[in-house]
Write an enzyme that holds these catalytic residues in place. Structure first.
Site, PDB file in Angstrom:
ATOM      1  N   ARG A  36       0.807  -1.226   0.000  1.00 17.88           N
ATOM      2  CA  ARG A  36       0.000   0.000   0.000  1.00 17.88           C
ATOM      3  C   ARG A  36       0.841   1.278   0.000  1.00 17.88           C
ATOM      4  NH1 ARG A  36      -5.821  -0.491   2.934  1.00 17.88           N
ATOM      5  NH2 ARG A  36      -6.492  -2.407   1.908  1.00 17.88           N
ATOM      6  N   ASP A 146     -16.133   9.619   6.513  1.00 16.45           N
ATOM      7  CA  ASP A 146     -14.967   8.761   6.344  1.00 16.45           C
ATOM      8  C   ASP A 146     -13.723   9.596   6.598  1.00 16.45           C
ATOM      9  OD1 ASP A 146     -14.651   5.793   4.976  1.00 16.45           O
ATOM     10  OD2 ASP A 146     -12.843   7.009   4.780  1.00 16.45           O
TER      11      ASP A 146
END
Length: 275
Positions: A36, A146
């Site tokens: 990632r 979020d």
């Protein structure tokens, strides 16, 4: 990332991530961190995780910090994920709220809403209920939050590629609630989009969102430590109106807090009512 992650670097990164957003990385997740963060290291001309951590310490609350958190917290999601919560909304909660005849709007919060599939799924269920019960639940507001700016941008746009549309969305709902977009994707219809407001929020920060009748906090608490999970659930309790409901993920449970919530069996599925 040219070098392997050392145990010391991994432990330091685990501490950074938990302090920044509450996520508790498990053991032996070095491969996940490496995959990632590889692009971020390349873009910043860094070769090791240690160099990235040093840069993060020097830069404080910078754009780099946001990009790293974004990369580690962004997850794929589905339309109508797990199904039970949406059936419970349709068969139990929406009829209950419709009969209350409250002058206040029905307010719902989708925490950790990712690219918008959950709150838009909720909005579709509400629209279907309205069609079956004309005049009911005319005023509904869904707040979706979020921590990731990039997923919120996607959610606000409300346009999805066919591969994303196919993850859990039936052809009938696609036809009812989406229109083809010039780019080749599918755009959610205005009557669904207008129900949802997206906001950036870290669940570790203060909640300045108002009061809610239903909170969906699904498939996110599994990433937190037991203490942080308890803290978040306690603060969510404070945002619920009297008798309001909390909906967790299929693999999540309260594990305590009986003084705050009572379990409601829905056969199948479990939700929690504020005491």
């Amino acid at each position: 990332m040219k070098a392997d992650i050392t145990p010391q670097e991994y432990e330091a990164f685990k501490t950074f991530l938990q302090d920044a957003c509450g996520i508790l990385l498990g053991e032996n997740k070095q491969y996940l961190v490496k995959s990632r963060l590889r692009r971020i290291l390349e873009e910043n001309q860094l070769t090791t995780l240690g160099e990235l951590l040093d840069r993060l310490k020097r830069s404080g609350r910078s754009n780099l910090r946001e990009v790293v958190i974004d990369a580690m917290t962004t997850n794929e999601t589905l339309w109508f994920r797990d199904n039970h919560p949406f059936r419970i909304l349709q068969d139990k909660l929406l009829p209950e709220f419709a009969e209350r005849q409250s002058l206040q709007p029905l307010r719902m919060w989708s925490a950790a809403s990712s690219t918008g599939q959950e709150p838009y799924s909720v909005a579709m269920i509400i629209e279907e209920f309205r069609r079956q019960r004309p005049g009911k639940l005319r005023d509904v507001k869904i707040t979706a939050t979020d921590i990731s700016k990039s997923v919120l941008e996607v959610a606000r746009k409300g346009e999805y590629e066919m591969i994303a549309i196919g993850r859990g969305l039936s052809p009938d709902r696609q036809k009812q609630f989406f229109t083809p977009s010039p780019s080749g994707g599918w755009q959610i219809r205005p009557q669904i989009k207008s129900m949802v407001e997206f906001k950036e929020l870290n669940l570790l920060d203060r909640y300045m969102l108002g009061k809610f009748d239903v909170v969906l906090c699904r498939n996110v608490l599994i990433y937190f430590s037991a203490d942080l999970k308890k803290d978040i659930l306690t603060r969510i309790h404070a945002t619920l109106n009297p008798g309001g409901y909390l909906i967790l993920g299929a693999s999540e449970s309260l594990n305590g807090l009986p003084h705050l919530y009572e379990m409601v069996q829905c056969h199948p599925g479990i939700i929690y009512r504020k005491k």
